[in-house]
Motif scaffolding. Sequence first.
Motif, mmCIF file in Angstrom:
data_model
loop_
_atom_site.group_PDB
_atom_site.id
_atom_site.type_symbol
_atom_site.label_atom_id
_atom_site.label_comp_id
_atom_site.label_asym_id
_atom_site.label_seq_id
_atom_site.Cartn_x
_atom_site.Cartn_y
_atom_site.Cartn_z
ATOM 1 N N LEU A 61 0.838 -1.196 0.000
ATOM 2 C CA LEU A 61 0.000 0.000 0.000
ATOM 3 C C LEU A 61 0.876 1.251 0.000
ATOM 4 N N TYR A 62 1.906 1.235 0.827
ATOM 5 C CA TYR A 62 2.829 2.370 0.844
ATOM 6 C C TYR A 62 3.471 2.581 -0.533
ATOM 7 N N LEU A 63 3.969 1.505 -1.137
ATOM 8 C CA LEU A 63 4.585 1.633 -2.465
ATOM 9 C C LEU A 63 3.586 2.141 -3.499
ATOM 10 N N TYR A 64 2.382 1.652 -3.417
ATOM 11 C CA TYR A 64 1.322 2.031 -4.347
ATOM 12 C C TYR A 64 1.034 3.528 -4.251
ATOM 13 N N VAL A 65 0.903 4.034 -3.054
ATOM 14 C CA VAL A 65 0.636 5.466 -2.853
ATOM 15 C C VAL A 65 1.858 6.285 -3.255
ATOM 16 N N LYS A 66 3.030 5.842 -2.851
ATOM 17 C CA LYS A 66 4.282 6.555 -3.157
ATOM 18 C C LYS A 66 4.499 6.682 -4.661
ATOM 19 N N ASN A 67 4.105 5.665 -5.412
ATOM 20 C CA ASN A 67 4.313 5.666 -6.868
ATOM 21 C C ASN A 67 3.112 6.198 -7.638
ATOM 22 N N GLY A 68 2.306 7.013 -6.998
ATOM 23 C CA GLY A 68 1.190 7.648 -7.701
ATOM 24 C C GLY A 68 0.110 6.681 -8.133
ATOM 25 N N HIS A 69 -0.211 5.726 -7.290
ATOM 26 C CA HIS A 69 -1.245 4.709 -7.553
ATOM 27 C C HIS A 69 -0.870 3.793 -8.710
ATOM 28 N N HIS A 70 0.394 3.417 -8.723
ATOM 29 C CA HIS A 70 0.895 2.449 -9.698
ATOM 30 C C HIS A 70 1.724 1.407 -8.952
ATOM 31 N N LEU A 71 1.633 0.183 -9.415
ATOM 32 C CA LEU A 71 2.486 -0.880 -8.898
ATOM 33 C C LEU A 71 3.440 -1.298 -10.004
ATOM 34 N N TYR A 72 4.701 -1.329 -9.663
ATOM 35 C CA TYR A 72 5.699 -1.744 -10.632
ATOM 36 C C TYR A 72 6.219 -3.120 -10.231
ATOM 37 N N LYS A 73 6.421 -3.968 -11.235
ATOM 38 C CA LYS A 73 6.852 -5.347 -10.988
ATOM 39 C C LYS A 73 8.153 -5.385 -10.198
ATOM 40 N N ARG A 74 9.102 -4.535 -10.552
ATOM 41 C CA ARG A 74 10.390 -4.537 -9.870
ATOM 42 C C ARG A 74 10.227 -4.183 -8.390
ATOM 43 N N GLY A 75 9.452 -3.150 -8.102
ATOM 44 C CA GLY A 75 9.223 -2.750 -6.714
ATOM 45 C C GLY A 75 8.524 -3.837 -5.918
ATOM 46 N N THR A 76 7.570 -4.508 -6.561
ATOM 47 C CA THR A 76 6.845 -5.593 -5.894
ATOM 48 C C THR A 76 7.781 -6.759 -5.602
ATOM 49 N N LEU A 77 8.658 -7.097 -6.535
ATOM 50 C CA LEU A 77 9.621 -8.181 -6.308
ATOM 51 C C LEU A 77 10.622 -7.826 -5.213
ATOM 52 N N ILE A 78 11.091 -6.584 -5.214
ATOM 53 C CA ILE A 78 12.012 -6.143 -4.163
ATOM 54 C C ILE A 78 11.316 -6.220 -2.807
ATOM 55 N N LEU A 79 10.059 -5.800 -2.768
ATOM 56 C CA LEU A 79 9.289 -5.884 -1.533
ATOM 57 C C LEU A 79 9.168 -7.335 -1.068
ATOM 58 N N LEU A 80 8.817 -8.216 -1.973
ATOM 59 C CA LEU A 80 8.657 -9.629 -1.626
ATOM 60 C C LEU A 80 9.963 -10.211 -1.083
ATOM 61 N N PHE A 81 11.070 -9.945 -1.747
ATOM 62 C CA PHE A 81 12.357 -10.461 -1.280
ATOM 63 C C PHE A 81 12.770 -9.830 0.048
#
Length: 131
Positions: A61-81
């Motif tokens: 949710l934080y990443l989503y808001v920070k990136n202007g309501h967009h989810l990027y695959k790279r950010g999601t993978l970094i988050l998961l790891f």
Amino acid sequence: MPLIKQLLAGKRPLRLAILYSCVITVLFFIPSGELPKTDFSEADKLIHVLVYFVLANLWILYLYVKNGHHLYKRGTLILLFSILLYGIIIEIFQGLFTVSRSADILDVASNLVGSLLGIYFFKNVKHKLKA
């Protein structure tokens, strides 16, 4: 103001994610003798799934808001790891620095399942947050 808009205002998602991360870190080091007992042997693993489900949702949710309501695959993978690494470190520290807890690879697997479910869930409901 609707609850969703309040949650998305300002730095609130970051504060919630950090606060939750700190709280669960402390809780993971409470001696197991002080925790409630259950007759359900898999309860521990379900708790790990739930805790990491929430953890993943707060951080994504934080990443989503920070990136202007967009989810990027790279950010999601970094988050998961990052969450996976956090869970591994917690398990190692439980084994090294606590008397009543031990490191458990099944806890790490449960953490991963909870994180994956959390990210999957968020990706499927994120469109409702733009309203």
